[in-house]
Design a protein around this motif. Structure first.
Motif, short mmCIF file in Angstrom:
data_model
loop_
_atom_site.label_atom_id
_atom_site.label_comp_id
_atom_site.label_asym_id
_atom_site.label_seq_id
_atom_site.Cartn_x
_atom_site.Cartn_y
_atom_site.Cartn_z
N ASN A 161 69.87 68.19 34.50
CA ASN A 161 68.60 68.00 33.81
C ASN A 161 67.72 67.09 34.66
O ASN A 161 68.18 66.06 35.15
CB ASN A 161 68.82 67.38 32.43
N PHE A 162 66.45 67.47 34.79
CA PHE A 162 65.60 66.80 35.77
C PHE A 162 64.28 66.36 35.16
O PHE A 162 63.56 67.17 34.57
CB PHE A 162 65.35 67.75 36.95
N LEU A 163 64.00 65.08 35.30
CA LEU A 163 62.74 64.53 34.83
C LEU A 163 61.87 64.26 36.06
O LEU A 163 62.22 63.44 36.91
CB LEU A 163 62.97 63.26 34.03
N ILE A 164 60.75 64.96 36.15
CA ILE A 164 59.91 64.91 37.33
C ILE A 164 58.65 64.08 37.04
O ILE A 164 58.03 64.23 35.99
CB ILE A 164 59.52 66.33 37.78
N TYR A 165 58.28 63.24 37.98
CA TYR A 165 57.10 62.41 37.80
C TYR A 165 56.32 62.34 39.11
O TYR A 165 56.81 62.72 40.18
CB TYR A 165 57.49 61.00 37.35
N CYS A 166 55.10 61.84 39.01
CA CYS A 166 54.32 61.56 40.23
C CYS A 166 53.43 60.35 39.96
O CYS A 166 53.93 59.34 39.46
CB CYS A 166 53.55 62.79 40.72
N ASP A 167 52.13 60.45 40.24
CA ASP A 167 51.25 59.28 40.13
C ASP A 167 50.54 59.17 38.79
O ASP A 167 49.44 58.61 38.70
CB ASP A 167 50.21 59.28 41.26
N GLY A 168 51.12 59.72 37.75
CA GLY A 168 50.58 59.53 36.42
C GLY A 168 49.54 60.57 36.04
O GLY A 168 49.40 61.61 36.68
N HIS A 169 48.82 60.29 34.97
CA HIS A 169 47.82 61.21 34.44
C HIS A 169 46.79 61.55 35.52
O HIS A 169 46.26 60.66 36.19
CB HIS A 169 47.14 60.62 33.21
N GLY A 170 46.52 62.82 35.68
CA GLY A 170 45.61 63.27 36.72
C GLY A 170 46.32 63.76 37.95
O GLY A 170 45.72 64.41 38.81
N CYS A 171 47.61 63.47 38.07
CA CYS A 171 48.42 63.97 39.18
C CYS A 171 49.19 65.19 38.69
O CYS A 171 49.95 65.11 37.72
CB CYS A 171 49.39 62.90 39.67
N SER A 172 49.03 66.32 39.36
CA SER A 172 49.67 67.57 38.92
C SER A 172 50.94 67.91 39.69
O SER A 172 51.56 68.94 39.43
CB SER A 172 48.68 68.73 39.07
N LEU A 173 51.34 67.06 40.64
CA LEU A 173 52.50 67.38 41.48
C LEU A 173 53.78 67.57 40.67
O LEU A 173 54.60 68.45 40.97
CB LEU A 173 52.72 66.29 42.53
N SER A 174 53.97 66.74 39.64
CA SER A 174 55.18 66.84 38.83
C SER A 174 55.22 68.17 38.08
O SER A 174 56.26 68.85 38.02
CB SER A 174 55.27 65.68 37.84
N GLU A 175 54.07 68.57 37.51
CA GLU A 175 54.00 69.84 36.79
C GLU A 175 54.17 71.01 37.76
O GLU A 175 54.87 71.99 37.46
CB GLU A 175 52.68 69.97 36.05
N ASP A 176 53.55 70.91 38.93
CA ASP A 176 53.66 71.98 39.92
C ASP A 176 55.11 72.17 40.37
O ASP A 176 55.60 73.30 40.47
CB ASP A 176 52.79 71.66 41.15
N LEU A 177 55.80 71.05 40.64
CA LEU A 177 57.19 71.14 41.07
C LEU A 177 58.07 71.66 39.94
O LEU A 177 58.97 72.48 40.16
CB LEU A 177 57.69 69.78 41.53
N GLY A 178 57.80 71.19 38.72
CA GLY A 178 58.59 71.64 37.56
C GLY A 178 58.50 73.14 37.36
O GLY A 178 59.52 73.82 37.14
N PHE A 179 57.29 73.68 37.43
CA PHE A 179 57.13 75.12 37.24
C PHE A 179 57.66 75.91 38.43
O PHE A 179 58.07 77.06 38.28
CB PHE A 179 55.68 75.47 36.95
N TYR A 180 57.67 75.32 39.61
CA TYR A 180 58.27 75.99 40.76
C TYR A 180 59.77 76.14 40.53
O TYR A 180 60.35 77.21 40.72
CB TYR A 180 58.01 75.20 42.04
N PHE A 181 60.41 75.04 40.12
CA PHE A 181 61.84 75.11 39.80
C PHE A 181 62.12 76.16 38.73
O PHE A 181 63.06 76.94 38.83
CB PHE A 181 62.35 73.74 39.31
N TYR A 182 61.29 76.14 37.71
CA TYR A 182 61.49 77.02 36.56
C TYR A 182 61.26 78.49 36.91
O TYR A 182 62.08 79.36 36.59
CB TYR A 182 60.56 76.59 35.43
N ASN A 183 60.17 78.77 37.59
CA ASN A 183 59.80 80.16 37.89
C ASN A 183 60.55 80.74 39.08
O ASN A 183 60.93 81.92 39.07
CB ASN A 183 58.29 80.26 38.15
N GLU A 184 60.76 79.95 40.12
CA GLU A 184 61.35 80.48 41.35
C GLU A 184 62.87 80.37 41.38
O GLU A 184 63.53 81.19 42.02
CB GLU A 184 60.75 79.74 42.56
#
Length: 210
Positions: A161-184
Motif C-alpha cells: 500500500n502506497f501513500l504518495i505525496y509531493c509539494d502540497g496543494h497545487g502540486c499534481s505530481l503525487s496524483e500523476d504518479l498514483g494514476f500511472y501506477f494504477y493505470n499502467e
C-alpha cells in the motif's frame, strides 16, 4: 465618431460566456474539472478499521493529514515522494522513498515492468535511482514496492500500500504518479496525501534533511 455602447456591452457579455464555456467544458483547463480521485475523510480510530480500509481500496484515494499520520505511525503504508531527486534530497518525510514522476516512464521501460506485470509470474527486481535503490516485486498477483527486500519477501502490509505525496496543494505530481501506477501497472493500493511535505512539516512531523 459615435460609440455604440450597446454593441460593446454585447461583445463583452458574449466574451464572458465563451470564457466560462472554455473553462468548464474544454480539456485545456483540467484544473477546474472534477478530479478523478476519490476523497475520504473517515474517523478511523481502531487498527482493524485501518486494515479493512486498505484492503478495500479499488482506486487512487485522497487522504487528509490525520489519516496519513495514523497510517505512518502504524507502518501500514510505504510513503512515496513523487518529486524530483534534488527536491527529495533537500528534505522529505522520514522513511519515505523517492520515485520521481518525471522518471517513472523510463524506469518502467528500462526494467520491462509492464511486460513482467503482464506475465503475472512472480518477480523481484532492484531498481537504481541515482544513488539509491528500491525493490519492486510481483508475488502471488500482488505488487510490492519498498526499500527493504525483507519486507517484500515477508509480503508486509506496508509494502503493498502506497501513500504518495509531493509539494502540497497545487502540486499534481503525487496524483500523476498514483494514476500511472494504477493505470499502467494495475496497482490498487494507492493513496494520495494532498497536504504533502509543507503541511507535514508545518505540523512538526518527522522529516529528514540530507
Amino acid at each position: 465618431m459615435k460609440i455604440n455602447y450597446k454593441d460593446i456591452i454585447q461583445i463583452i457579455v458574449i466574451s464572458i460566456l465563451l470564457s466560462f464555456f472554455r473553462y468548464f467544458f474544454l480539456e485545456d483547463y483540467p484544473i477546474l474539472k472534477k478530479s478523478k480521485l476519490q476523497e475520504v475523510d473517515l474517523d478511523i480510530s481502531e487498527l482493524d478499521s485501518l486494515y479493512s480500509f486498505l484492503d478495500n481500496l479499488e482506486s487512487p484515494t485522497v487522504l487528509n493529514l490525520e489519516l496519513s499520520k495514523m497510517l505512518y505511525d502504524n507502518n501500514l503504508v510505504t510513503f512515496i515522494d513523487a518529486r524530483d531527486i534534488e527536491s527529495y534530497n533537500d528534505g522529505h518525510i522520514l522513511s519515505s522513498i523517492n520515485i520521481p514522476y518525471e522518471l517513472i516512464d523510463q524506469i518502467v521501460i528500462d526494467y520491462d515492468l509492464k511486460y513482467l506485470n503482464e506475465l503475472q509470474e512472480d518477480f523481484t527486481i532492484e531498481i537504481d535511482i541515482e544513488n539509491s535503490s528500491l525493490y519492486m516485486s510481483l508475488i502471488d498477483g500482488q505488487f510490492y514496492i519498498g526499500n527493504s527486500i525483507d519486507k517484500i519477501k515477508n509480503k508486509s502490509f506496508q509494502s503493498k500500500n502506497f501513500l504518495i505525496y509531493c509539494d502540497g496543494h497545487g502540486c499534481s505530481l503525487s496524483e500523476d504518479l498514483g494514476f500511472y501506477f494504477y493505470n499502467e501497472l494495475g496497482i490498487k493500493g494507492i493513496l494520495i496525501y494532498e497536504g504533502g511535505l509543507p503541511e507535514w512539516t508545518e505540523e512538526g512531523y518527522p522529516i529528514k534533511n540530507d
